[in-house]
Motif scaffolding. Structure first.
Motif, PDB file in Angstrom:
ATOM      1  N   ARG A 177       0.864  -1.419  -0.008  1.00 50.12           N
ATOM      2  CA  ARG A 177       0.174  -0.068   0.028  1.00 50.12           C
ATOM      3  C   ARG A 177       0.696   1.291  -0.187  1.00 50.12           C
ATOM      4  O   ARG A 177       2.031   1.233   0.805  1.00 50.12           O
ATOM      5  CB  ARG A 177      -0.997  -0.099   1.190  1.00 50.12           C
ATOM      6  N   HIS A 178       0.504   2.029  -0.841  1.00 45.17           N
ATOM      7  CA  HIS A 178       1.364   3.327  -0.896  1.00 45.17           C
ATOM      8  C   HIS A 178       1.153   4.662  -0.421  1.00 45.17           C
ATOM      9  O   HIS A 178       1.781   5.400   0.244  1.00 45.17           O
ATOM     10  CB  HIS A 178       1.673   3.781  -2.372  1.00 45.17           C
ATOM     11  N   VAL A 179      -0.207   4.713  -0.244  1.00 46.59           N
ATOM     12  CA  VAL A 179      -0.753   5.947   0.192  1.00 46.59           C
ATOM     13  C   VAL A 179      -1.794   5.873   1.275  1.00 46.59           C
ATOM     14  O   VAL A 179      -2.515   4.823   1.070  1.00 46.59           O
ATOM     15  CB  VAL A 179      -1.515   7.065  -0.895  1.00 46.59           C
ATOM     16  N   TRP A 180      -1.859   6.571   2.420  1.00 41.57           N
ATOM     17  CA  TRP A 180      -2.684   6.541   3.547  1.00 41.57           C
ATOM     18  C   TRP A 180      -3.805   7.668   3.759  1.00 41.57           C
ATOM     19  O   TRP A 180      -2.981   8.686   3.831  1.00 41.57           O
ATOM     20  CB  TRP A 180      -1.781   5.883   4.725  1.00 41.57           C
ATOM     21  N   ASP A 181      -4.622   7.260   4.204  1.00 43.92           N
ATOM     22  CA  ASP A 181      -5.697   8.230   4.806  1.00 43.92           C
ATOM     23  C   ASP A 181      -5.311   8.554   6.231  1.00 43.92           C
ATOM     24  O   ASP A 181      -5.415   7.453   7.291  1.00 43.92           O
ATOM     25  CB  ASP A 181      -7.121   7.588   4.626  1.00 43.92           C
ATOM     26  N   VAL A 182      -4.823   9.584   6.697  1.00 43.71           N
ATOM     27  CA  VAL A 182      -4.325   9.921   8.067  1.00 43.71           C
ATOM     28  C   VAL A 182      -4.771  11.019   8.574  1.00 43.71           C
ATOM     29  O   VAL A 182      -5.386  12.027   7.868  1.00 43.71           O
ATOM     30  CB  VAL A 182      -2.930   9.980   8.043  1.00 43.71           C
ATOM     31  N   GLU A 183      -4.761  11.088  10.024  1.00 35.58           N
ATOM     32  CA  GLU A 183      -4.713  12.420  10.431  1.00 35.58           C
ATOM     33  C   GLU A 183      -3.497  13.211  10.804  1.00 35.58           C
ATOM     34  O   GLU A 183      -2.410  12.242  10.911  1.00 35.58           O
ATOM     35  CB  GLU A 183      -5.664  12.323  11.873  1.00 35.58           C
TER      36      GLU A 183
ATOM     37  N   LEU B 230      -8.546  19.079   9.180  1.00 37.51           N
ATOM     38  CA  LEU B 230      -8.195  18.815   7.914  1.00 37.51           C
ATOM     39  C   LEU B 230      -7.600  17.322   7.825  1.00 37.51           C
ATOM     40  O   LEU B 230      -6.705  17.018   8.607  1.00 37.51           O
ATOM     41  CB  LEU B 230      -6.968  19.965   7.376  1.00 37.51           C
ATOM     42  N   ASN B 231      -8.263  16.464   7.054  1.00 41.33           N
ATOM     43  CA  ASN B 231      -7.941  15.141   6.832  1.00 41.33           C
ATOM     44  C   ASN B 231      -6.826  15.061   5.831  1.00 41.33           C
ATOM     45  O   ASN B 231      -6.967  15.866   5.076  1.00 41.33           O
ATOM     46  CB  ASN B 231      -9.052  14.109   6.641  1.00 41.33           C
ATOM     47  N   TYR B 232      -5.722  14.067   6.123  1.00 37.36           N
ATOM     48  CA  TYR B 232      -4.753  14.123   5.151  1.00 37.36           C
ATOM     49  C   TYR B 232      -4.260  13.155   4.278  1.00 37.36           C
ATOM     50  O   TYR B 232      -4.972  11.786   5.052  1.00 37.36           O
ATOM     51  CB  TYR B 232      -3.331  14.559   5.934  1.00 37.36           C
ATOM     52  N   LEU B 233      -3.544  13.113   3.203  1.00 36.87           N
ATOM     53  CA  LEU B 233      -2.971  11.647   2.773  1.00 36.87           C
ATOM     54  C   LEU B 233      -1.579  11.794   3.215  1.00 36.87           C
ATOM     55  O   LEU B 233      -0.944  12.733   3.225  1.00 36.87           O
ATOM     56  CB  LEU B 233      -3.280  11.570   1.316  1.00 36.87           C
ATOM     57  N   ALA B 234      -0.939  10.532   3.337  1.00 41.42           N
ATOM     58  CA  ALA B 234       0.607  10.476   3.469  1.00 41.42           C
ATOM     59  C   ALA B 234       1.103   9.203   2.837  1.00 41.42           C
ATOM     60  O   ALA B 234      -0.058   8.231   2.491  1.00 41.42           O
ATOM     61  CB  ALA B 234       0.765  10.479   4.886  1.00 41.42           C
ATOM     62  N   VAL B 235       2.363   9.286   2.581  1.00 40.86           N
ATOM     63  CA  VAL B 235       3.000   8.265   1.842  1.00 40.86           C
ATOM     64  C   VAL B 235       3.994   7.185   2.746  1.00 40.86           C
ATOM     65  O   VAL B 235       4.798   7.718   3.661  1.00 40.86           O
ATOM     66  CB  VAL B 235       3.920   8.962   0.827  1.00 40.86           C
ATOM     67  N   THR B 236       3.770   5.852   2.425  1.00 39.60           N
ATOM     68  CA  THR B 236       4.455   5.136   2.984  1.00 39.60           C
ATOM     69  C   THR B 236       6.182   5.213   2.957  1.00 39.60           C
ATOM     70  O   THR B 236       6.691   5.529   1.851  1.00 39.60           O
ATOM     71  CB  THR B 236       4.134   3.270   2.422  1.00 39.60           C
ATOM     72  N   LYS B 237       6.877   5.113   4.090  1.00 38.07           N
ATOM     73  CA  LYS B 237       8.324   5.157   4.166  1.00 38.07           C
ATOM     74  C   LYS B 237       9.007   4.287   3.170  1.00 38.07           C
ATOM     75  O   LYS B 237       8.535   2.874   3.300  1.00 38.07           O
ATOM     76  CB  LYS B 237       8.697   5.280   5.605  1.00 38.07           C
ATOM     77  N   GLY B 238       9.682   4.782   2.467  1.00 37.88           N
ATOM     78  CA  GLY B 238      10.800   3.583   1.660  1.00 37.88           C
ATOM     79  C   GLY B 238      10.053   3.210   0.449  1.00 37.88           C
ATOM     80  O   GLY B 238      10.581   2.108  -0.083  1.00 37.88           O
TER      81      GLY B 238
END
Lengths: 280, 346
Positions: free
Chosen positions: B88-94, B252-260
């Protein structure tokens, strides 16, 4: 199929899928929980210390066990009376009655919990009727309390208790009861000295099963408790799912499991009839 | 890019490719990444991501986007990194997730994203703003409208039953302090003792503590309660339930990317993020859900009716209180413990 010709081999072969299935779906995850429950810092048992030393957690566990006992006792008692009634019904009515109590199995727990709302809710049938009749001025709080959780859980578990009891009652050899009567025993004496001992163990094991399921109930307390009845399954959900606190959540799960296994062992001991001496 | 056994198996396993294996194999030689996998909590918000951003992204790049479900971003991301296989590459995060566990996430390449104008809080080193939601007050159609959290707890002038959130102090401490008279610009650092004292004193006014947004919506829509603290998106488009953004706690809800992750997947993610900053795409998203994105150009495209009900319109931004994720990151652990105690004594 020569391998299956020996009974021992066939027993193994036939049971292997089940054993494998249980190992993968029950034993492995359970071991995972046990592993998770041990902390790294400051020491191995820190998660357990955290749970046991917290008055809040202990109160939640106590409340869970208390409600579990109340649900088990009321559900089993009602199912017992119900099964006695069914036992004496004419043969052609039995399947109808049994179908009626099996039917709710096909409806999800969530729906069954939610369906109390239109009945007992602030805006529900009971409150609206009472308001309309002028019996009350403001809606009563009929749900969103521990009593509603007991009611809802008992309702869901009633068939779970009734079915094994019905099976046990129908296995009782009626000739024994007739024999007691023919020897002059009253109906009460027959019930107490012949029938009860014959179904006692089934009743006890049924109540333990109800207790086990009830203490694991999650949806019903959540909906009918209005968020105000915090039971162990809901606390575990809060810790693990909402907060990602696997350690304390897992430790709480293991503690519950131990309490639970201990209570089964105790109940079993109490339920085992003392060996009668053959000769006096 | 070499085609290993694993990519072939993955390819065969995906029904989307079933019809066109040969053409896909051919295009794979040129495509930067085979697919972009986004873990998100689903529902209508997931649908909005798909229609508004994934569709134009795939049209431009040829890279398909696959959405997978998500329960708890940090837990699942940690487990995935431990397993050593990045699927999984992208995550729905706070934002608090990213701030508290920065090592799990990759830096974003803002030059590659080349964003259209977006609000500054949406541009984080390791996260990009996706959409706003807000903890707001709502009321059943038959109840008297309210406009402040003070009203929400004022059962004398606004009689009726109340509902709040059971599982978190997040945003509810802010609500308690605003109701207790703290000015919005003086909220942080939160006076936690005062907030809990207020909630303790007023908890009996709250009949139901809900466990999910859908339950909250059901309670206030059916009239089981008259007033509910609720996620704005659950009621913003509702005709039967009133709500206001006034004093709403905006998140504001964010998207972030898996490390590495590999460079190809990261490059694809940056292109996807660009689509999220395009006002027209954000307009498409709010057709599906009442959570609007951080584009500065969005407001100009909205109708008056939309400006009224969407959290990031100019008029609604002005009346809400933005949550302080940094403060929550630093204080969450202690507050969580206290909240459990509070909840166990309801």
């Amino acid at each position: 199929m020569k391998m299956l010709s020996s009974p021992a081999a066939s027993r193994i072969a036939l049971n292997a899928p089940l054993v494998l299935f249980l190992a993968l779906t029950l034993v492995v995850p359970l071991l995972g929980i046990v592993v998770f429950s041990f902390g790294a810092e400051p020491h191995l048992l820190s998660n357990y210390v955290q749970v046991v030393s917290s008055r809040t957690y202990m109160r939640v566990i106590g409340m869970t066990l208390l409600l579990g006992v109340i649900v088990a006792a009321t559900t089993t008692a009602l199912a017992f009376l119900f099964s006695l009634w069914v036992l004496n019904l004419p043969k052609r009515w039995k399947p109808v009655v049994i179908a009626c109590i099996v039917l709710p199995f096909f409806i999800s727990y969530l729906v069954r919990a939610l369906s109390w709302m239109p009945v007992l809710g602030f805006n529900g049938l009971v409150n609206r009727s009472l308001l309309a009749m002028g019996v009350i001025d403001a809606p009563l709080t009929l749900i969103y309390n521990p009593l509603a959780v007991v009611l809802g859980t008992a309702n869901v578990l009633f068939p779970v208790a009734a079915l094994p009891l019905l099976a046990a009652f129908h296995k009782v050899d009626r000739r024994l009861l007739d024999a007691a009567k023919s020897l002059g025993a009253s109906r009460w004496t027959t019930f107490k000295r012949i029938f009860l001992p014959l179904v006692g163990r089934a009743t006890l094991s049924t109540s333990i099963m109800v207790f086990a399921i009830a203490t694991g109930f999650y949806i019903t307390p959540s909906v009918l408790g209005g968020g105000k009845v915090l039971l162990a399954p809901n606390l575990i959900e809060l810790l693990i799912h909402r907060r990602g606190e696997w350690g304390s959540g897992a430790a709480l799960s293991v503690i519950l499991l131990l309490i639970f296994l201990a209570s089964i062992a105790l109940a079993k001991r109490l339920g085992t009839p003392r060996q009668r001496r053959v000769s006096r | 890019m070499t085609i290993t056994r694993r990519t072939v198996v993955k390819l065969l396993g995906s029904s989307a490719f079933a019809g066109a294996i040969s053409s896909t194999l051919a295009s794979r030689a040129f495509a930067a990444a085979s697919e972009l996998v986004i873990a998100q909590s689903g529902g209508q918000a997931g649908e909005a991501l798909e229609k508004a951003y994934a569709a134009p992204f795939t049209a431009k790049t040829g890279i398909p986007v696959r959405f997978v479900g998500l329960e708890s971003a940090l837990g699942e991301l940690k487990a995935m990194l431990q397993s050593g296989t990045i699927d999984r590459h992208v995550w729905d995060v706070e934002l608090a997730d990213v701030l508290s566990q920065p090592d799990l996430f990759e830096y974003l390449d803002w030059d590659a994203i080349a964003p259209d104008p977006i609000f500054p809080e949406a541009k984080q080193p390791k996260a990009i703003g996706r959409h706003y939601y807000s903890y707001v007050m709502s009321w059943n159609g038959k109840a008297k409208p309210i406009s402040t959290w003070k009203n929400f707890f004022d059962t004398e002038n606004f009689p009726g039953r109340r509902a709040m959130m059971s599982y978190d102090a997040y945003a509810q401490l802010e609500v308690a302090l605003l109701a207790d008279g703290v000015a919005a610009d003086k909220l942080y650092p939160l006076d936690v003792d005062r907030a809990f004292a207020f909630l303790e004193a007023n908890k009996d006014k709250v009949q139901v503590w809900w466990d999910s947004g859908s339950q909250a919506a059901e309670l206030v829509t059916s009239g089981e309660v008259d007033y509910a603290l609720i996620y704005s998106g659950r009621v913003a488009y509702s005709k039967d339930v009133g709500m206001t953004y006034n004093q709403g706690i905006s998140v504001l809800n964010y998207l972030a990317v898996t490390k590495g992750i590999d460079a190809d997947a990261k490059a694809a993610a940056m292109k996807f993020f660009h689509e999220m900053t395009v006002a027209e795409n954000e307009l498409k998203a709010v057709e599906t859900i009442a959570y609007s994105g951080p584009s500065e150009g969005l407001d100009a495209l909205l109708t008056d009716e939309q400006r009224k009900v969407l959290p990031s319109s100019v008029q609604n931004r002005a009346v809400q209180v933005p949550i302080d994720s940094q403060w929550w990151t630093e204080n969450r652990a202690a507050i969580d413990k206290r909240w459990t105690e509070f909840r166990a004594n309801l």
